[in-house]
Design a protein around this motif. Sequence first.
Motif, PDB file in Angstrom:
ATOM      1  N   PHE A  20      47.790  37.362  40.498  1.00  0.00           N
ATOM      2  CA  PHE A  20      47.591  37.974  41.805  1.00  0.00           C
ATOM      3  C   PHE A  20      47.952  39.456  41.779  1.00  0.00           C
ATOM      4  O   PHE A  20      47.237  40.296  42.326  1.00  0.00           O
ATOM      5  N   LYS A  24      45.400  42.515  42.463  1.00  0.00           N
ATOM      6  CA  LYS A  24      45.715  43.504  43.502  1.00  0.00           C
ATOM      7  C   LYS A  24      45.675  44.916  42.933  1.00  0.00           C
ATOM      8  O   LYS A  24      45.152  45.836  43.572  1.00  0.00           O
ATOM      9  N   LYS A  25      46.207  45.097  41.713  1.00  0.00           N
ATOM     10  CA  LYS A  25      46.164  46.412  41.078  1.00  0.00           C
ATOM     11  C   LYS A  25      44.718  46.816  40.773  1.00  0.00           C
ATOM     12  O   LYS A  25      44.337  47.970  40.946  1.00  0.00           O
ATOM     13  N   SER A  27      42.125  45.952  42.413  1.00  0.00           N
ATOM     14  CA  SER A  27      41.519  46.314  43.689  1.00  0.00           C
ATOM     15  C   SER A  27      41.790  47.778  44.040  1.00  0.00           C
ATOM     16  O   SER A  27      40.890  48.512  44.447  1.00  0.00           O
ATOM     17  N   TRP A  28      43.043  48.208  43.864  1.00  0.00           N
ATOM     18  CA  TRP A  28      43.394  49.599  44.147  1.00  0.00           C
ATOM     19  C   TRP A  28      42.776  50.548  43.124  1.00  0.00           C
ATOM     20  O   TRP A  28      42.309  51.640  43.475  1.00  0.00           O
ATOM     21  N   SER A  76      37.752  42.619  42.324  1.00  0.00           N
ATOM     22  CA  SER A  76      38.765  42.759  43.375  1.00  0.00           C
ATOM     23  C   SER A  76      38.567  41.794  44.542  1.00  0.00           C
ATOM     24  O   SER A  76      39.466  41.623  45.357  1.00  0.00           O
ATOM     25  N   ASP A  79      41.175  39.092  45.353  1.00  0.00           N
ATOM     26  CA  ASP A  79      42.352  39.367  46.189  1.00  0.00           C
ATOM     27  C   ASP A  79      41.985  39.065  47.644  1.00  0.00           C
ATOM     28  O   ASP A  79      41.366  39.876  48.332  1.00  0.00           O
ATOM     29  N   SER A  81      44.366  38.052  49.886  1.00  0.00           N
ATOM     30  CA  SER A  81      45.674  37.901  50.521  1.00  0.00           C
ATOM     31  C   SER A  81      45.676  38.394  51.962  1.00  0.00           C
ATOM     32  O   SER A  81      46.303  37.781  52.826  1.00  0.00           O
ATOM     33  N   ALA A  85      42.729  43.744  52.247  1.00  0.00           N
ATOM     34  CA  ALA A  85      42.314  43.600  50.851  1.00  0.00           C
ATOM     35  C   ALA A  85      40.826  43.267  50.765  1.00  0.00           C
ATOM     36  O   ALA A  85      40.111  43.795  49.903  1.00  0.00           O
ATOM     37  N   SER A  89      37.888  45.672  49.202  1.00  0.00           N
ATOM     38  CA  SER A  89      36.949  45.207  48.174  1.00  0.00           C
ATOM     39  C   SER A  89      35.510  45.504  48.570  1.00  0.00           C
ATOM     40  O   SER A  89      34.702  45.941  47.744  1.00  0.00           O
TER      41      SER A  89
END
Length: 200
Positions: A20, A24-25, A27-28, A76, A79, A81, A85, A89
Amino acid sequence: MSKLALKCSDLNLACAKGDFIIVKKISWIALFLVLFLYSISLYTFYSSIHYLWKIAPPGYVLVILSILAFILSIVSFMDTSTLFAKIRSWISTILSFILVSILLFVVTLTSIFSGAKVLLTTTQSPDQHYTINFYKTDAGAMGSFGIVGELQGALWFRKAVYWESKIDQVELQWHNNHTVIVNGHTLDIGSGETWGFQSE
């Protein structure tokens, strides 16, 4: 047996948390990469119009990076959550898809219609601080022929400093460490001077 099952479930939970965090990383990273590519592409367009330093890597590198950003944007979507997020994406995916399309179009168009560009000569200032490459350009049916001089910087950085149409040879003479005379036209490289673009 129950202790072993408990340890396995703890290990699976730790792996899931690690996955996860990685997603998440990603995605950023996808979002920042897309925004970076947009900014460098827009600056490249601006610098082409105003004859400033071109700092962008070659077009094919930008295309590869934009495809990478698109792939990371797709990844991404794992993610889920928060609502933010998911929105992030979608924004990354849409922006990267548009960027890939634009860059592929521009690179294809310029490779077809930019014409031939042949290196004529390379000159360096007496103190070896400035290097200028002079190219013969021929747009064929799309335009005229001429020469263009590009000041070379670090890496792939370059700046067009000289343009003269309907000529295919270069006569050079350095007046001092920052002033060069090209085909009888004096050009002060040290002060950021260019020649020939204002009349185009």
